[in-house]
Scaffold this motif. Sequence first.
Motif, short mmCIF file in Angstrom:
data_model
loop_
_atom_site.label_atom_id
_atom_site.label_comp_id
_atom_site.label_asym_id
_atom_site.label_seq_id
_atom_site.Cartn_x
_atom_site.Cartn_y
_atom_site.Cartn_z
N PHE A 142 19.12 -4.18 -0.55
CA PHE A 142 17.69 -4.02 -1.14
C PHE A 142 17.49 -3.21 -2.52
CE2 PHE A 142 13.53 -2.25 -0.61
CZ PHE A 142 12.98 -2.92 0.25
N PRO A 143 16.84 -3.92 -3.07
CA PRO A 143 16.64 -3.47 -4.61
C PRO A 143 16.06 -2.55 -4.97
CG PRO A 143 15.20 -5.17 -4.10
CD PRO A 143 15.87 -5.25 -2.93
N ALA A 144 16.05 -1.79 -5.86
CA ALA A 144 15.10 -0.71 -6.40
C ALA A 144 13.68 -0.99 -6.33
CB ALA A 144 15.68 -0.02 -7.64
N VAL A 145 12.84 -0.06 -5.93
CA VAL A 145 11.32 0.02 -5.81
C VAL A 145 10.89 -0.50 -7.15
CG1 VAL A 145 10.24 1.91 -6.59
CG2 VAL A 145 9.61 0.67 -4.29
N ALA A 146 11.47 -0.10 -8.19
CA ALA A 146 11.13 -0.50 -9.44
C ALA A 146 11.26 -2.09 -9.86
CB ALA A 146 11.87 -0.09 -10.66
N ASP A 147 11.86 -2.74 -9.00
CA ASP A 147 12.08 -4.26 -9.15
C ASP A 147 11.00 -5.08 -8.36
OD1 ASP A 147 14.67 -3.89 -10.36
OD2 ASP A 147 15.93 -4.10 -8.50
N TYR A 148 10.19 -4.48 -7.61
CA TYR A 148 9.14 -4.97 -6.99
C TYR A 148 8.03 -4.98 -7.93
CZ TYR A 148 11.54 -5.69 -2.61
OH TYR A 148 12.29 -6.27 -1.61
N ARG A 149 7.12 -6.02 -7.90
CA ARG A 149 6.02 -5.95 -8.64
C ARG A 149 4.79 -5.30 -7.78
NH1 ARG A 149 5.10 -12.28 -9.86
NH2 ARG A 149 5.95 -12.44 -7.73
N VAL A 150 4.95 -5.30 -6.64
CA VAL A 150 4.07 -4.80 -5.85
C VAL A 150 4.49 -3.82 -4.96
CG1 VAL A 150 2.05 -5.15 -4.35
CG2 VAL A 150 2.50 -6.91 -5.67
N GLY A 151 4.21 -2.45 -5.13
CA GLY A 151 4.90 -1.28 -4.37
C GLY A 151 3.78 -0.92 -3.27
N PRO A 152 4.15 0.24 -2.45
CA PRO A 152 3.15 0.52 -1.56
C PRO A 152 1.72 0.90 -2.14
CG PRO A 152 5.27 1.81 -1.20
CD PRO A 152 5.36 0.94 -2.51
N ASP A 153 1.45 1.65 -3.07
CA ASP A 153 0.14 1.98 -3.61
C ASP A 153 -0.58 0.54 -4.02
OD1 ASP A 153 0.23 4.34 -3.05
OD2 ASP A 153 1.25 5.00 -4.95
N GLU A 192 -4.04 -1.59 -2.72
CA GLU A 192 -5.24 -1.95 -3.74
C GLU A 192 -5.18 -3.65 -3.82
OE1 GLU A 192 -8.02 -2.06 -6.52
OE2 GLU A 192 -6.97 -0.20 -5.51
N LEU A 193 -4.30 -4.30 -3.41
CA LEU A 193 -4.35 -5.49 -3.18
C LEU A 193 -5.13 -5.90 -1.93
CD1 LEU A 193 -3.54 -8.69 -4.19
CD2 LEU A 193 -1.37 -8.40 -2.86
N ILE A 194 -4.83 -5.23 -0.93
CA ILE A 194 -5.65 -5.32 0.34
C ILE A 194 -7.18 -5.37 0.08
CG2 ILE A 194 -6.31 -4.45 2.57
CD1 ILE A 194 -3.20 -3.83 2.80
N ARG A 195 -7.38 -4.23 -0.76
CA ARG A 195 -8.68 -3.80 -1.08
C ARG A 195 -9.52 -5.05 -1.92
NH1 ARG A 195 -6.23 1.22 -2.56
NH2 ARG A 195 -6.53 2.74 -1.13
N LYS A 196 -8.61 -5.58 -2.88
CA LYS A 196 -9.55 -6.56 -3.67
C LYS A 196 -9.60 -7.72 -2.94
CE LYS A 196 -7.74 -4.74 -7.96
NZ LYS A 196 -6.68 -5.21 -9.25
N ALA A 197 -8.45 -8.41 -2.18
CA ALA A 197 -8.37 -9.37 -1.30
C ALA A 197 -9.70 -9.37 -0.33
CB ALA A 197 -7.01 -9.64 -0.63
N SER A 198 -9.75 -8.25 0.59
CA SER A 198 -10.88 -8.19 1.42
C SER A 198 -12.31 -8.28 1.05
CB SER A 198 -10.74 -6.70 2.30
OG SER A 198 -9.28 -6.63 2.89
N ALA A 199 -12.21 -7.59 -0.33
CA ALA A 199 -13.70 -7.86 -1.09
C ALA A 199 -13.81 -9.22 -1.82
CB ALA A 199 -13.77 -6.79 -2.10
#
Length: 334
Positions: A76-87, A91-98
């Motif tokens: 499992f890579p460090a969280v910094a390696d992910y373009r999308v973290g938990p927060d 935000e992506l859910i909010r934008k996609a739902s809207a």
Amino acid sequence: MDLQTTYLGLKLKHPIVASSSPISRSLDGIKRMEDAGAAAITLFSLFEEQIRFENESFDFLSEAGTESFAESLSYFPAVADYRVGPDSYLELIRKASAACQVPIIASLNGTTNAGWTEYARLMAEAGAKAIELNVYYIPADLETTGRDVEQRYVDVIQAVRAAVSVPVAVKLNPFFSAFGDMAKRCVGAGADGLVLFNRFYQPDFDLEELEVVPDLELSSAGEIRLPLLWIAVLHGRLKCSLAATRGVETGKEVIKYVMAGADAVMTTSALLRNGVGHLQTLLNQTREWMERHNYDSIAQMKGSMSQLKVADPSAFERANYIKVLQSYKSPYAT
């Protein structure tokens, strides 16, 4: 022609759903799938490990239950390696739902019922219309019993169910000794739907570096048989939605899954191979087949080839095994 279906209580314009994939990592990718015709979109998975990293709780993960997480600790890579973290995921859910008219389904992937499951509530509050729960667990400890593994799934489902009011689907693997009983236990624990089946991505060996390496192979239409069997067996026997996911390459697989009893048919590999426009191809092929065979609706087709409906229910059991072995002819057989 009425292509509508209902999955997890959500009314969909047709049964073809874009399942969890890297395409959904951006709002642009999500919108492109909606524009291509997806009836609903399941986002890429947010992992338990990511949430633990975000909460600065990885020490707990390292010290408690390391036998369960040996693979993830190595890969499992460090969280910094992910373009999308938990927060950012919220935000992506909010934008996609809207931005989208189709339902957005969030995906959680984990193996324990610890505090991370509360994150499902935040997903629902952000606008997710449902939660797909992926319990990806390989019991490599030789002391772990089959019942221990099953209870782990039940505990996770109950924890997520207690956290949210939106529907919860569980993406299962087929490797249980009595899958029908396990399906019943999942529904009894609070699952509103079952997604069949998850794929285990086993590691490979690099013979030059002598290392164990991750390797991903996209699914193919030949993998449809196992989920087709179990959807046909479970249809009409459980009070839950059934979704098919594996091997959906053409409209033929969509039709077969619906006839077996699937409420939704999910695809990822075909979109990664052919682009999101393939969603429209799948829909067109499904519609054309229905027209040629005089079907007026998805409801008319759904479950028509399930075990409860076919003339010979034994075809789903040992009788089929015997017929297959006896009917095969090889030019090399003496």
